[in-house]
Design a protein around this motif. Structure first.
Motif, PDB file in Angstrom:
ATOM      1  N   ASP A   1       1.422  -1.349   0.230  1.00 36.12           N
ATOM      2  CA  ASP A   1      -0.420  -0.327  -0.264  1.00 36.12           C
ATOM      3  C   ASP A   1       1.372   0.982  -0.251  1.00 36.12           C
TER       4      ASP A   1
ATOM      5  N   SER B   1      -0.381   4.510   0.057  1.00 34.63           N
ATOM      6  CA  SER B   1      -0.861   6.030   0.364  1.00 34.63           C
ATOM      7  C   SER B   1      -0.064   7.528   0.641  1.00 34.63           C
TER       8      SER B   1
ATOM      9  N   ASN C   1      -3.374   2.414  -3.928  1.00 37.33           N
ATOM     10  CA  ASN C   1      -3.745   3.608  -3.803  1.00 37.33           C
ATOM     11  C   ASN C   1      -2.160   4.027  -4.034  1.00 37.33           C
TER      12      ASN C   1
ATOM     13  N   ASP D   1      -7.598   1.123  -6.845  1.00 38.94           N
ATOM     14  CA  ASP D   1      -7.183   2.378  -6.169  1.00 38.94           C
ATOM     15  C   ASP D   1      -7.195   2.639  -5.032  1.00 38.94           C
ATOM     16  N   THR D   2      -8.316   1.368  -4.571  1.00 45.66           N
ATOM     17  CA  THR D   2      -7.990   1.162  -3.137  1.00 45.66           C
ATOM     18  C   THR D   2      -7.270  -0.638  -1.917  1.00 45.66           C
ATOM     19  N   ARG D   3      -6.921  -0.053  -0.642  1.00 43.29           N
ATOM     20  CA  ARG D   3      -6.909  -1.165  -0.134  1.00 43.29           C
ATOM     21  C   ARG D   3      -8.303  -1.802   0.079  1.00 43.29           C
ATOM     22  N   GLU D   4      -8.986  -1.776   0.326  1.00 43.67           N
ATOM     23  CA  GLU D   4     -10.393  -2.688   0.046  1.00 43.67           C
ATOM     24  C   GLU D   4     -11.062  -3.652  -1.418  1.00 43.67           C
ATOM     25  N   ARG D   5     -10.311  -2.382  -2.592  1.00 43.23           N
ATOM     26  CA  ARG D   5     -10.135  -2.946  -3.577  1.00 43.23           C
ATOM     27  C   ARG D   5      -9.273  -3.970  -3.857  1.00 43.23           C
TER      28      ARG D   5
END
Lengths: 140, 110
Positions: free
Chosen positions: B46, B48, B79, B101-105
């Motif tokens: 990640d 971010s 991220n 795009d995101t950690r969840e995805r």
């Protein structure tokens, strides 16, 4: 408008641990002269990190008795940064591979010079008291 | 600059805080390889909290990608800010990695 020019000149030992501080110093000078956020976050730090690591790792081969000389001049038009090492130098034209070609994409090395050229407006090499790389970036 | 590692389900999540450059790339590589050695097979890095990445950092990501795949594992990235995305696009490494795009995805994609 009053002409403002900021300059920094220093020698560092051949140790990659110094790179981040030098990059922060030069980037801060560019920020003071309102360079674009993209230039401050991408172009300047990445290209300068490449030039410094090349000088330390390949130019000076991390020899503790060798130093890297950095000179950066920033004004509202451009950043000019020179990085000199005590190595024998290399040919810019023949040293660059295309790391984006399918046969090179999985290589772990070979992206440094490519990134310097893509992120700066010009990258030149010359011999003057050692091996010198000069990079120029116009402010945007 | 530092790296923090924690497990989220069966995925090893690595946060890169600060820069990923020549001075610390080996630390990231070793941390991930240690987890691979322990038997972990799903990895998410990640970005971010990442500033910039140099060619050495990119090289380590390529290396890890190969080593994880050789062991039957998977690596995802998440991220990337716009500047980091540009870096991956310039080097065409956006075609090599699975980037969310995101950690969840990214976690959902395993």
């Amino acid at each position: 408008m009053e002409h403002v020019r900021l300059a920094v000149e220093l020698d560092i030992p051949s140790d990659v641990r110094y790179i981040e501080d030098i990059v922060a110093m030069v980037t801060r000078q560019c920020a003071q002269l309102s360079y674009a956020p993209r230039q401050l976050a991408l172009n300047v730090p990445v290209a300068l990190t490449e030039a410094l690591s090349n000088a330390i790792l390949y130019g000076n081969r991390e020899r503790p008795d060798r130093h890297v000389h950095v000179r950066a001049e920033v004004d509202r038009e451009r950043l000019v940064v020179e990085v000199s090492d005590e190595g024998t130098g290399f040919d810019l034209e023949t040293s660059e591979i295309d790391p984006t070609s399918p046969e090179n994409l999985l290589r772990e090395d070979g992206r440094g010079l490519f990134l310097m050229r893509r992120l700066m407006d010009s990258v030149e090499r010359f011999d003057d008291r050692g091996n010198v790389i000069r990079m120029t970036l116009r402010r945007s | 600059m530092s790296f923090s590692i924690r497990k989220q389900g069966d995925v090893v999540v690595v946060d890169v805080e600060g820069q990923l450059i020549v001075g610390n790339r080996q630390e990231l590589k070793q941390k991930v390889l240690d987890e691979l050695e322990k038997g972990e097979r799903k990895f998410l890095i990640d970005f971010s909290q990442t500033g910039y990445i140099d060619s050495s950092g990119l090289g380590v990501l390529v290396s890890l990608s190969k080593k994880i795949r050789e062991q039957g594992g998977e690596l995802r990235l998440a991220n990337l800010n716009d500047d980091l995305k540009t870096l991956f696009e310039l080097t065409k490494l956006d075609t090599l990695f699975q980037i969310a795009d995101t950690r969840e995805r990214a976690l959902e994609s395993f």
